[in-house]
Design an enzyme around this catalytic site. Structure first.
Site, PDB file in Angstrom:
ATOM      1  N   SER A  89      55.952  -2.460 -14.384  1.00  0.00           N
ATOM      2  CA  SER A  89      55.893  -2.227 -15.828  1.00  0.00           C
ATOM      3  C   SER A  89      55.752  -3.533 -16.607  1.00  0.00           C
ATOM      4  CB  SER A  89      57.157  -1.510 -16.301  1.00  0.00           C
ATOM      5  OG  SER A  89      57.332  -0.307 -15.599  1.00  0.00           O
TER       6      SER A  89
HETATM    7  N1  SAH Z   1      60.388  -0.169 -11.070  1.00  0.00           N
HETATM    8  C1  SAH Z   1      59.127  -0.614 -10.537  1.00  0.00           C
HETATM    9  C2  SAH Z   1      57.969   0.167 -11.157  1.00  0.00           C
HETATM   10  C3  SAH Z   1      57.171   0.819 -10.100  1.00  0.00           C
HETATM   11  S1  SAH Z   1      56.052   2.079 -10.616  1.00  0.00           S
HETATM   12  C4  SAH Z   1      58.968  -2.114 -10.679  1.00  0.00           C
HETATM   13  O1  SAH Z   1      59.814  -2.764 -11.297  1.00  0.00           O
HETATM   14  O2  SAH Z   1      57.990  -2.643 -10.147  1.00  0.00           O
HETATM   15  C5  SAH Z   1      56.920   3.538 -10.129  1.00  0.00           C
HETATM   16  C6  SAH Z   1      57.246   3.670  -8.671  1.00  0.00           C
HETATM   17  O3  SAH Z   1      57.851   4.952  -8.483  1.00  0.00           O
HETATM   18  C7  SAH Z   1      56.059   3.634  -7.717  1.00  0.00           C
HETATM   19  O4  SAH Z   1      56.230   2.596  -6.791  1.00  0.00           O
HETATM   20  C8  SAH Z   1      56.074   5.002  -7.040  1.00  0.00           C
HETATM   21  O5  SAH Z   1      55.671   4.963  -5.696  1.00  0.00           O
HETATM   22  C9  SAH Z   1      57.533   5.393  -7.186  1.00  0.00           C
HETATM   23  N2  SAH Z   1      57.835   6.833  -7.104  1.00  0.00           N
HETATM   24  C10 SAH Z   1      57.107   7.867  -7.598  1.00  0.00           C
HETATM   25  N3  SAH Z   1      57.712   9.045  -7.319  1.00  0.00           N
HETATM   26  C11 SAH Z   1      58.853   8.750  -6.626  1.00  0.00           C
HETATM   27  C12 SAH Z   1      59.910   9.527  -6.056  1.00  0.00           C
HETATM   28  N4  SAH Z   1      59.900  10.862  -6.102  1.00  0.00           N
HETATM   29  N5  SAH Z   1      60.920   8.874  -5.430  1.00  0.00           N
HETATM   30  C13 SAH Z   1      60.939   7.525  -5.340  1.00  0.00           C
HETATM   31  N6  SAH Z   1      59.958   6.734  -5.846  1.00  0.00           N
HETATM   32  C14 SAH Z   1      58.939   7.325  -6.497  1.00  0.00           C
END
Ligand code: SAH
Length: 239
Positions: A89
């Site tokens: 993000s």
């Molecule tokens: N917090 C992260 C943002 C990553 S984007 C950072 O600081 O970089 C959101 C992430 O959520 C992705 O990596 C995606 O694979 C994950 N995601 C999506 N659905 C999910 C689920 N059901 N359980 C765990 N992770 C999930």
């Protein structure tokens, strides 16, 4: 004699350089200056005031959490690709989501969507323990490795579907979800401590979404739309 002293000095300097952990060696005056500018221009300037959050955002080496090719953009005012169709993000959104859950050093936090590991690191700078779940196996490995490299021993990563939370360590004072879900997963509401705060993007994938603040007081759950956003979708593991 002089020659021996010279060689010994060179050897000592080399050993000293090699013994410095890579993460520390990779954080230079330049990256620290970029971080301070990021906090001043993108975060404090947009109204984030919580001192813990500002300090954490100045401390976490964001460039160590992004893929090598994105390092030069690490402190830019936007999200960045981290592979597997996912993104880290925008710094301001990380700060906003962290401030709104009001973290302090006594708390235990759960994050769903570890991705790069960056949001977990920001939380780990402030709270006592962080648990983060990631559904893409390669990203779970990446996040774990990066958190370790940057020295966050109070953060644990698990590969799996975050829909079910992390029962073993519940309840949590704070829950931060970083992927957009069509509704708030009931197990996560269940695992939120009384008096706790959760922030979650809710809405249609890649379209209209709101960050929703969820609070629980004396068992009563309240929700409030706080900011329009655009997040990658919350995906589900096949049954
Ligand atoms: N917090 C992260 C943002 C990553 S984007 C950072 O600081 O970089 C959101 C992430 O959520 C992705 O990596 C995606 O694979 C994950 N995601 C999506 N659905 C999910 C689920 N059901 N359980 C765990 N992770 C999930």
């Amino acid at each position: 004699m002089m020659k021996n002293i010279f060689y010994t000095a060179v050897l000592c300097c080399t050993l000293l350089f090699l013994s410095v952990p890579r993460a520390v060696a990779d954080d230079t005056d330049r990256t620290r200056a970029q971080r301070h500018a990021m906090v001043a221009e993108q975060i404090a300037a947009r109204g984030i005031q919580d001192e813990n959050v500002l300090r954490a955002m100045r401390s976490v080496p964001r460039h160590l959490f992004v893929p090598r090719l994105q390092r030069r953009n690490a402190y830019a005012d936007r999200p960045l690709p981290i592979g597997h169709g996912q993104t880290i993000s925008q710094p301001y959104i990380v700060a906003f989501m962290t401030e709104i859950v009001q973290p302090d050093e006594t708390m235990r936090a759960l994050e769903i969507g570890a991705g790069s590991g960056y949001q977990a690191a920001v939380l780990a700078e402030i709270v006592q323990e962080v648990y983060t779940i990631e559904i893409v196996p390669e990203l779970a490995i990446w996040a774990e490795e990066r958190l370790k490299l940057a020295g966050y021993e109070n953060a644990r990563v698990k590969h799996g579907d975050g829909y079910y939370g992390w029962e073993e360590h519940a309840p949590f004072d704070i829950i931060v979800i970083t992927a957009a879900a069509p509704y708030i997963p009931p197990p996560l509401i269940e695992q939120l401590k009384d008096g706790g705060r959760m922030i979650i993007p809710v809405g249609t994938p890649y379209m209209a979404q709101y960050l929703v603040l969820v609070t629980k007081d004396d068992g009563e759950v309240r929700t409030q739309n706080v900011l329009p956003v655009r997040f990658v979708p919350f995906t589900r593991a096949p049954e």
